[in-house]
Design a protein around this motif. Sequence first.
Motif, PDB file in Angstrom:
ATOM      1  N   HIS A 179     -19.311 -12.152  -0.146  1.00 32.95           N
ATOM      2  CA  HIS A 179     -20.656 -12.220   0.431  1.00 32.95           C
ATOM      3  C   HIS A 179     -21.607 -13.158  -0.318  1.00 32.95           C
ATOM      4  O   HIS A 179     -22.733 -13.362   0.137  1.00 32.95           O
ATOM      5  CB  HIS A 179     -21.279 -10.821   0.481  1.00 32.95           C
ATOM      6  CG  HIS A 179     -20.430  -9.800   1.156  1.00 32.95           C
ATOM      7  ND1 HIS A 179     -20.226  -9.770   2.517  1.00 32.95           N
ATOM      8  CD2 HIS A 179     -19.699  -8.763   0.654  1.00 32.95           C
ATOM      9  CE1 HIS A 179     -19.415  -8.776   2.828  1.00 32.95           C
ATOM     10  NE2 HIS A 179     -19.084  -8.147   1.711  1.00 32.95           N
TER      11      HIS A 179
ATOM     12  N   ASN B  16     -20.494  -4.904  -0.861  1.00 29.51           N
ATOM     13  CA  ASN B  16     -19.382  -4.987   0.073  1.00 29.51           C
ATOM     14  C   ASN B  16     -19.111  -3.634   0.714  1.00 29.51           C
ATOM     15  O   ASN B  16     -18.887  -3.542   1.924  1.00 29.51           O
ATOM     16  CB  ASN B  16     -18.136  -5.499  -0.658  1.00 29.51           C
ATOM     17  CG  ASN B  16     -16.907  -5.495   0.211  1.00 29.51           C
ATOM     18  OD1 ASN B  16     -16.080  -4.598   0.133  1.00 29.51           O
ATOM     19  ND2 ASN B  16     -16.775  -6.518   1.052  1.00 29.51           N
TER      20      ASN B  16
ATOM     21  N   MET C 229     -21.888  -2.910   3.146  1.00 27.42           N
ATOM     22  CA  MET C 229     -21.742  -3.778   4.316  1.00 27.42           C
ATOM     23  C   MET C 229     -20.634  -3.310   5.253  1.00 27.42           C
ATOM     24  O   MET C 229     -20.739  -3.451   6.478  1.00 27.42           O
ATOM     25  CB  MET C 229     -21.465  -5.209   3.862  1.00 27.42           C
ATOM     26  CG  MET C 229     -22.714  -6.039   3.644  1.00 27.42           C
ATOM     27  SD  MET C 229     -23.551  -6.402   5.216  1.00 27.42           S
ATOM     28  CE  MET C 229     -22.407  -7.582   5.937  1.00 27.42           C
TER      29      MET C 229
END
Length: 451
Positions: free
Chosen positions: A398, A39, A42
């Motif tokens: 995700h 995360n 990302m």
Amino acid sequence: MQITAGDVWLMVSVALVLLMTPGLAIFYGGMTRAKAALNMIMMSFVSAGIVGVVWVLWGYSMTTGAGLAGLFGNPFAHFGLENLLGSTELIKAAYGATFAMVTVALISGAIADRAKFTSWVVFVPIWVTVVYCPLAFMVWGGGLLSHDGAIGAVFGQVIDFAGGTVVEISAGVAALVLALLLGKRHGFGSDSSHRPHNIPLVMLGAGILWFGWFGFNAGAAATGEQAALIIINTMAAPAAAMIGWIATEKICDGHPTSLGAASGVVAGLVAITPACANISPVAALGLGLVAGVVAALAVGLKFKLGFDDSLDVVGVHLVAGLVGTLALGFIALPVDGHGGGLFYGGGFGQLMAQTAAVLVTIVVSGLGTAVIGLAIRRYLGFRVSHEDEVAGVDVTEHAETAYEFGGLNQSQFNPFGAQLRPHTPAPQRVQPHGPGGSEATAAATAAAPID
């Protein structure tokens, strides 16, 4: 139109600075928990994607041109960059985009482990448009803080060669605002599971950042002599800052750490950013040393003041950015025998100009971020649920995990991240981060699984 050596160097610098955002992603990813690493990575990568689109459509246009009241350029003057086809100005536009990418990505470190990814995706383009582009115009595009602007006319030219205000202070202030808006992580200050899960990744990320920073600082050099000064200063300041940070750790905590060395490098890079073209190499060493010590001490303030800046964006980027920007009022070199900082007999003008730039940046970034963040929190929600935070945002946001351990991973976790069987490895000493009160130090004797 024939390409020049300057154009070639600027193109190389575009690639160097672009690499900094993945480098930051690795740096941040290693500092988070294992179940939040993807995360975090990302958030940096998606920032680059979104900013790249915004920059081509209206972002670059807002940082150049005639402008509105010295605050921002016309977003439609170069909309889509169509009217720049056939011009090498497109290289400059690409260079500017890489700065905007890494700036907004920096902010994400303050809200690690607990932010909704979709809300971050909404935040990025609005913040770049409302905060970053106006500040870039004010400092570099002929606006309020430039030589021709209102503040420049009163105090003289604000010195910010590569982004002490536009990048570092603006991101640090925004990070503080979002950290306050989202609140503390579950177990903040006492839960050892918040320790960095992969220090080698952190050090690799810091190395990539240092590598890319040579393009970040020297890309816009006007002459070979100026580029040479910038290059040596960009080498010297982080080196001294790393020594300053780990020496502070040794004195305060008894142990110099790898995490401290990596953080010290970044603090030195932050401090030299505004000053890289305007101070001597010896001054760069002194600036780096001071920045490393001050930033090392600053990272523990979040525990004393009670805000959860997850990855020390405030302690490193805001604090070191302030040090580097304000130090120019003292150590800026005279130009052709005129001006300069107080130490060169230049008077208080430069210090006043630097202080004014800092105050404007804090107000613009602070207010802009607060309005954007409050609106997102009200209408979309900015923080994941307590259950999702405990399970890990990699899985809940995700449907992925950063690490797979074959049957071991499958036996301990279901596909949605709910822990089915406790995992209790041997106790380990927690890696401290920053002297005298870091989150890791507070939990140094706790035994907990790496999660």
